[in-house]
Design a protein around this motif. Structure first.
Motif, PDB file in Angstrom:
ATOM      1  N   ARG A  13       8.637  49.161  55.449  1.00 37.57           N
ATOM      2  CA  ARG A  13       7.542  49.893  54.793  1.00 37.57           C
ATOM      3  C   ARG A  13       7.873  51.382  54.626  1.00 37.57           C
ATOM      4  N   PHE A  14       8.872  51.849  55.355  1.00 34.08           N
ATOM      5  CA  PHE A  14       9.277  53.246  55.226  1.00 34.08           C
ATOM      6  C   PHE A  14      10.291  53.455  54.097  1.00 34.08           C
ATOM      7  N   GLY A  15      10.617  52.359  53.417  1.00 35.92           N
ATOM      8  CA  GLY A  15      11.437  52.434  52.219  1.00 35.92           C
ATOM      9  C   GLY A  15      12.889  52.770  52.475  1.00 35.92           C
ATOM     10  N   ILE A  16      13.549  53.254  51.424  1.00 34.21           N
ATOM     11  CA  ILE A  16      14.955  53.659  51.479  1.00 34.21           C
ATOM     12  C   ILE A  16      14.998  55.182  51.425  1.00 34.21           C
ATOM     13  N   LYS A  17      15.550  55.782  52.446  1.00 31.44           N
ATOM     14  CA  LYS A  17      15.666  57.240  52.492  1.00 31.44           C
ATOM     15  C   LYS A  17      17.147  57.607  52.625  1.00 31.44           C
ATOM     16  N   LEU A  18      17.703  58.117  51.543  1.00 35.11           N
ATOM     17  CA  LEU A  18      19.104  58.513  51.584  1.00 35.11           C
ATOM     18  C   LEU A  18      19.239  59.843  52.328  1.00 35.11           C
ATOM     19  N   GLY A  19      20.167  59.894  53.266  1.00 30.04           N
ATOM     20  CA  GLY A  19      20.355  61.082  54.093  1.00 30.04           C
ATOM     21  C   GLY A  19      20.844  60.671  55.463  1.00 30.04           C
ATOM     22  N   LEU A  20      21.558  61.563  56.143  1.00 28.76           N
ATOM     23  CA  LEU A  20      22.207  61.203  57.400  1.00 28.76           C
ATOM     24  C   LEU A  20      21.555  61.832  58.635  1.00 28.76           C
ATOM     25  N   ASP A  21      20.653  62.791  58.463  1.00 25.86           N
ATOM     26  CA  ASP A  21      20.096  63.506  59.614  1.00 25.86           C
ATOM     27  C   ASP A  21      19.421  62.580  60.612  1.00 25.86           C
ATOM     28  N   GLY A 140      25.602  50.274  52.257  1.00 25.27           N
ATOM     29  CA  GLY A 140      24.373  49.698  51.731  1.00 25.27           C
ATOM     30  C   GLY A 140      24.124  50.110  50.292  1.00 25.27           C
ATOM     31  N   MET A 141      24.074  51.431  50.044  1.00 28.22           N
ATOM     32  CA  MET A 141      23.849  51.958  48.703  1.00 28.22           C
ATOM     33  C   MET A 141      24.554  53.304  48.560  1.00 28.22           C
ATOM     34  N   GLY A 142      25.327  53.437  47.492  1.00 28.17           N
ATOM     35  CA  GLY A 142      26.002  54.704  47.244  1.00 28.17           C
ATOM     36  C   GLY A 142      27.148  54.918  48.203  1.00 28.17           C
ATOM     37  N   GLY A 143      26.960  55.835  49.141  1.00 26.82           N
ATOM     38  CA  GLY A 143      27.996  56.119  50.124  1.00 26.82           C
ATOM     39  C   GLY A 143      27.781  57.438  50.828  1.00 26.82           C
ATOM     40  N   ARG A 144      27.694  58.519  50.081  1.00 32.44           N
ATOM     41  CA  ARG A 144      27.616  59.861  50.656  1.00 32.44           C
ATOM     42  C   ARG A 144      26.462  59.998  51.645  1.00 32.44           C
ATOM     43  N   LEU A 145      25.297  59.496  51.273  1.00 30.87           N
ATOM     44  CA  LEU A 145      24.108  59.626  52.108  1.00 30.87           C
ATOM     45  C   LEU A 145      23.668  58.289  52.704  1.00 30.87           C
ATOM     46  N   GLU A 164      23.980  51.331  38.426  1.00 28.32           N
ATOM     47  CA  GLU A 164      22.953  50.640  39.204  1.00 28.32           C
ATOM     48  C   GLU A 164      22.347  51.638  40.177  1.00 28.32           C
ATOM     49  N   HIS A 165      21.076  51.419  40.529  1.00 26.11           N
ATOM     50  CA  HIS A 165      20.334  52.354  41.384  1.00 26.11           C
ATOM     51  C   HIS A 165      20.388  53.767  40.798  1.00 26.11           C
ATOM     52  N   THR A 166      20.257  53.844  39.473  1.00 27.92           N
ATOM     53  CA  THR A 166      20.385  55.136  38.804  1.00 27.92           C
ATOM     54  C   THR A 166      19.281  56.110  39.199  1.00 27.92           C
ATOM     55  N   ASP A 167      18.144  55.604  39.670  1.00 24.38           N
ATOM     56  CA  ASP A 167      17.066  56.491  40.097  1.00 24.38           C
ATOM     57  C   ASP A 167      17.423  57.244  41.374  1.00 24.38           C
ATOM     58  N   LYS A 168      18.346  56.678  42.148  1.00 27.00           N
ATOM     59  CA  LYS A 168      18.719  57.291  43.426  1.00 27.00           C
ATOM     60  C   LYS A 168      20.131  57.883  43.411  1.00 27.00           C
ATOM     61  N   LEU A 169      21.034  57.309  42.620  1.00 23.59           N
ATOM     62  CA  LEU A 169      22.433  57.719  42.666  1.00 23.59           C
ATOM     63  C   LEU A 169      22.869  58.541  41.463  1.00 23.59           C
ATOM     64  N   GLY A 170      22.037  58.593  40.428  1.00 24.97           N
ATOM     65  CA  GLY A 170      22.415  59.305  39.219  1.00 24.97           C
ATOM     66  C   GLY A 170      22.545  58.371  38.036  1.00 24.97           C
ATOM     67  N   ASP A 171      22.449  58.944  36.833  1.00 24.93           N
ATOM     68  CA  ASP A 171      22.370  58.114  35.627  1.00 24.93           C
ATOM     69  C   ASP A 171      23.656  58.078  34.814  1.00 24.93           C
ATOM     70  N   VAL A 326      16.684  31.468  37.588  1.00 29.74           N
ATOM     71  CA  VAL A 326      17.014  32.892  37.684  1.00 29.74           C
ATOM     72  C   VAL A 326      15.792  33.732  38.040  1.00 29.74           C
ATOM     73  N   THR A 327      16.041  34.826  38.714  1.00 29.74           N
ATOM     74  CA  THR A 327      15.022  35.838  38.967  1.00 29.74           C
ATOM     75  C   THR A 327      15.696  37.196  39.056  1.00 29.74           C
ATOM     76  N   GLN A 328      14.913  38.240  39.216  1.00 26.67           N
ATOM     77  CA  GLN A 328      15.416  39.599  39.414  1.00 26.67           C
ATOM     78  C   GLN A 328      14.408  40.381  40.258  1.00 26.67           C
ATOM     79  N   LEU A 329      14.891  41.429  40.913  1.00 28.62           N
ATOM     80  CA  LEU A 329      14.003  42.348  41.600  1.00 28.62           C
ATOM     81  C   LEU A 329      13.610  43.478  40.639  1.00 28.62           C
ATOM     82  N   LYS A 330      12.570  44.215  41.016  1.00 31.50           N
ATOM     83  CA  LYS A 330      11.993  45.224  40.126  1.00 31.50           C
ATOM     84  C   LYS A 330      12.972  46.319  39.725  1.00 31.50           C
ATOM     85  N   ASP A 331      13.872  46.684  40.631  1.00 27.80           N
ATOM     86  CA  ASP A 331      14.728  47.844  40.368  1.00 27.80           C
ATOM     87  C   ASP A 331      15.991  47.500  39.589  1.00 27.80           C
TER      88      ASP A 331
END
Length: 414
Positions: A13-21, A140-145, A164-171, A326-331
């Motif tokens: 429920r806390f979602g995906i938060k990119l960052g290492l802190d 999991g996603m991307g790499g840097r964070l 893919e994941h352009t909303d979080k990783l760039g377009d 077939v199916t897909q997720l929202k993102d």
């Protein structure tokens, strides 16, 4: 065990938060388990899971080895493997009970760890407890964070870069490449399979700035022969010094690059390793044959590039077209995905998974009708599977690992 797993899932429920802190703080509070073993770190829009599994198969011949991938198909335990065995239920129960107060105390300080941060820390702690020599870690996603990016690997790998994941990783490919190149550490070699020129340029720049030698498998290896069948992929490749006859149970020409990535990374990790152990790889859900009569295939493709690889393989192997469930997720870019899949099917059964991120079947069905002659919409996945078996002896289930999990549960009850 059920209560502890439900608690872990509740953290979603806390979602995906990119960052290492937060990840670094949580890991420090449990004793920095990521420092207890050697490692390999692998990212990529597609292919990172298969490459991780193949590299693991090679190093497993000589070392006590762990493998961390995500998501799972049916059981949470599938994510964390040590020496070919899934993580123990008892460890999960004891670990969650022991660490829950730390997690909740951090939440009170507005430092709430997410589901992926907690499960990544659990994997690292399990690897420490079991005394592995090396851990193979899939981003999991991307790499840097990404939460996994607190390890200090011996070698890193970047398999592919696509949108893919352009909303979080760039377009753009370049922006996404920068995020994936974030796993490159100072002086640590990086193996790449990336072909997009702009993305490759970014990766080279990051590697150069960190004094990391870069190995491009597209330049190093020359593939002289390859064949695919329902039993797997067989190919011959050579570099300037050696010939490689490779036989893997994973199906598809796209797996050749993944295999070469794993082989090169293994050579860097330990030149004495025998690449032929790659044939022991097992990675469920990657064009897997569930039965031959009827012919039933499952594949975890979930984005347009993966759908293209899947469609290319189906077209090469078969003269007829499957009914596709077939199916897909929202993102996901579901329109481009369905367009690619329509190349290999004249009849799609569109459905939904139980995950809250599911894309509505009605919307998917309307989109599929733009590309496919016949489209059925059956919201309950069990009904979709049943319908496919009623009308065809050639079935493909794809679009999401979650759908593959529901299909396996349905098969057991059938």
């Amino acid at each position: 065990m059920v209560q502890e797993i439900e608690y872990l899932y509740s953290l979603s429920r806390f979602g995906i938060k990119l960052g290492l802190d937060v990840m670094l703080e949580f890991s420090h509070l449990i004793g920095d388990p990521q420092n207890a073993f050697r490692s390999a770190h692998i990212t990529g829009t597609n292919g990172k899971g298969s490459t991780s599994a193949m590299f693991y198969s090679i190093v497993r011949q000589k070392y006590s080895a762990g493998l961390y991938t995500s998501p799972h198909i049916r059981r949470f335990n599938e994510r964390i493997i040590v020496n070919d065995r899934e993580i123990d239920d008892d460890f999960i129960v004891e670990w969650v009970r022991d660490k829950r107060k730390i997690i909740e105390d951090m939440g009170k300080r507005n430092r709430q760890p997410t589901f992926f941060e907690v499960t990544t820390a659990m994997a690292f702690d399990y690897f420490r407890k079991t005394g592995v020599d090396v851990a193979v870690v899939e981003v999991g996603m991307g790499g840097r964070l990404d939460s996994t990016n607190i390890i200090r690997p011996d070698v890193t790998g970047i398999v592919t870069v696509s949108l893919e994941h352009t909303d979080k990783l760039g377009d753009t490919h370049e922006k996404i490449a920068y995020e994936k190149a974030g796993i490159i550490k100072e002086g640590v070699p990086v193996v790449v399979g990336v072909e997009h020129e702009g993305a490759l340029r970014v990766i080279r720049e990051v590697a150069e700035s960190r004094k990391s030698k870069i190995y491009n498998v597209n330049d190093i290896f020359d593939v002289t022969f390859s064949s695919i069948s329902l039993d797997g992929t067989y190919f011959h490749a050579r570099d300037e010094n050696n010939d490689y006859w490779v036989n893997i149970p994973l199906i598809g020409r796209h797996q050749i690059k993944n295999a070469l990535m794993a082989i090169k990374m293994a050579q860097i990790f330990d030149p004495e390793l025998d690449y032929r152990y790659i044939s022991n790889v097992r990675f469920p859900g990657r064009l897997e044959v569930k039965s031959r009569t009827p012919l039933v295939l499952t594949d975890a493709a979930h984005n347009p590039e993966a759908a293209r690889n899947l469609s290319n393989t189906i077209e090469e192997l078969f003269l007829r077209k499957p009914v596709v469930v077939v199916t897909q997720l929202k993102d996901k870019n579901y329109s481009a995905f369905l367009k690619e899949i329509s190349r290999i099917s004249d009849h799609m059964i569109v459905t939904e998974v139980k995950d809250e991120r599911r894309k509505e079947a009605e919307i998917l069905a309307e989109e599929a009708k733009k590309y496919t002659k016949s489209v059925e919409c059956i919201k309950e996945s069990s009904g979709a599977f049943k319908r496919a078996y009623e009308i065809s002896d050639f079935i493909l289930v794809t679009g999401s690992l979650y759908l593959l999990g529901e299909f396996e549960e349905w098969l057991e009850k059938r």
